[in-house]
Design an enzyme around this catalytic site. Structure first.
Site, PDB file in Angstrom:
ATOM      1  N   TYR A 144      16.109  60.767  53.742  1.00  0.00           N
ATOM      2  CA  TYR A 144      14.632  62.183  54.624  1.00  0.00           C
ATOM      3  C   TYR A 144      13.250  61.657  54.665  1.00  0.00           C
ATOM      4  CZ  TYR A 144      17.511  65.748  53.293  1.00  0.00           C
ATOM      5  OH  TYR A 144      18.411  66.762  52.849  1.00  0.00           O
TER       6      TYR A 144
ATOM      7  N   PHE B  81      21.089  74.831  55.327  1.00  0.00           N
ATOM      8  CA  PHE B  81      21.459  76.003  56.529  1.00  0.00           C
ATOM      9  C   PHE B  81      21.777  77.177  56.507  1.00  0.00           C
ATOM     10  CE2 PHE B  81      21.320  71.477  59.136  1.00  0.00           C
ATOM     11  CZ  PHE B  81      19.914  71.415  59.839  1.00  0.00           C
ATOM     12  N   PRO B  82      21.349  77.929  54.852  1.00  0.00           N
ATOM     13  CA  PRO B  82      21.836  78.981  54.436  1.00  0.00           C
ATOM     14  C   PRO B  82      21.412  79.838  55.181  1.00  0.00           C
ATOM     15  CG  PRO B  82      19.742  78.531  53.042  1.00  0.00           C
ATOM     16  CD  PRO B  82      20.208  77.357  54.106  1.00  0.00           C
TER      17      PRO B  82
ATOM     18  N   GLY C  61      23.252  82.316  64.084  1.00  0.00           N
ATOM     19  CA  GLY C  61      23.068  83.127  65.554  1.00  0.00           C
ATOM     20  C   GLY C  61      22.644  84.239  66.039  1.00  0.00           C
ATOM     21  N   GLY C  62      23.295  84.320  67.628  1.00  0.00           N
ATOM     22  CA  GLY C  62      23.524  85.739  68.092  1.00  0.00           C
ATOM     23  C   GLY C  62      23.186  86.476  67.406  1.00  0.00           C
TER      24      GLY C  62
END
Length: 300
Positions: free
Chosen positions: A76, A221-222, A226-227
């Protein structure tokens, strides 16, 4: 599907059997780069934060709010992420556990290349120790397995660091059950960090396998939904029922999924940080848990 019945101690997990951490940690990846840079999976994570003082304040706010597990990586911002963590939180008290990762080189802002040569891994661990200003890393992940180096040699390098007292616990990232089994033949694995959230559940087998072995499953990325996160979607519907935000509800689903699941949401906002921690107080019924689970079933 294994799930958690929200026992009184459900907010704490004993990492590696001896290191208690709260089950919502903080992922520092989003502190790299600046405004206007790509986010999510497209993020470059290439440069130190544009507002360093603000990033330091946010990390200290996280610790003051009760976050005990802080996650970073040597890749990072080319080590600047580890340096930032040390600037904010060193000297680390008993209430702070630091996890970092080694095993990926960054020849450019868009490249993440696994490199698992044992000598390289040991060198990178030494550099991480220096940047973090510590004599022992609480949790050291192999960031990615290098297909060109035997797993036993890669994990063996981390085991050697354990034997030297420089690493407390070893973890793996983005691995399958078979790879985890192979690694466990070399040294105990305390945590697995894979991509997993309400709508992306390719690693269900790993969640189940780690649950049976007392290994922490740490989804990155918990909150990605999305939609399905729209105002009329199932996440928002359940969120209204439990009096929470959609993000809190998505995190609550992970916490309910199994007691060894430890999400590490990242944010550069103090308000969002506190919102995420509020998920620890959200309780789902089995019906709500199942309804949310159907989101992932539909997405697969």
């Amino acid at each position: 599907m294994t799930n958690n019945a929200n026992s009184p101690d459900a907010t704490i997990f004993q990492l590696g059997g001896d290191l208690p951490v709260r089950r919502i940690g903080y992922g520092t990846m989003r502190l790299a780069d600046g405004p206007g840079d790509p986010a999510g999976p497209e993020a470059r994570i290439w440069t130190a934060p544009a507002d360093r003082a603000a990033a330091v304040r946010l990390l200290r706010t996280a610790a003051e709010a009760g976050v005990t597990l802080f996650d970073t990586a040597d890749a990072y911002a080319l080590g600047a992420g580890e340096e930032l963590l040390a600037e904010a939180l060193h000297p680390y008290g008993d209430g702070v556990a630091v996890a970092t990762k080694i095993g990926v080189v960054r020849p450019s802002p868009t490249e993440w290349v696994p490199l698992g040569h044992p000598a390289y891994l040991r060198q990178q661990a030494e550099l991480s120790l220096r940047r973090l200003r510590t004599e022992r890393i609480d949790l050291l992940y192999l960031h990615r397995l290098d297909e060109n180096v035997p797993v036993a040699e890669q994990v063996g390098a981390l085991r050697q660091l354990q034997e030297e007292g420089k690493v407390r616990h070893v973890g793996l990232s983005e691995v399958t059950v078979a790879q985890l089994d192979e690694a466990e033949s070399v040294t105990p694995i305390a945590a697995v960090q894979n991509l997993y959230n309400l709508a992306t559940r390719d690693h269900e087998a790993v969640v189940e396998h780690t649950a049976g072995r007392g290994i922490a499953f740490v989804p990155f990325f918990p909150i990605a939904m999305g939609g399905h996160a729209g105002p009329d979607g199932p996440v928002a519907e359940v969120a209204r029922e439990v009096g929470a935000t959609p993000s809190q509800t998505a995190l609550a689903w992970l916490l309910h999924r199994a007691p060894h699941v430890l999400p590490i949401p990242g944010t550069n906002s103090a308000a969002h940080l506190l919102e995420n921690l509020g998920a620890l107080d959200v309780r789902l019924t089995e019906e709500q848990f199942a309804r949310l689970g159907a989101v992932g079933d539909a997405a697969s």
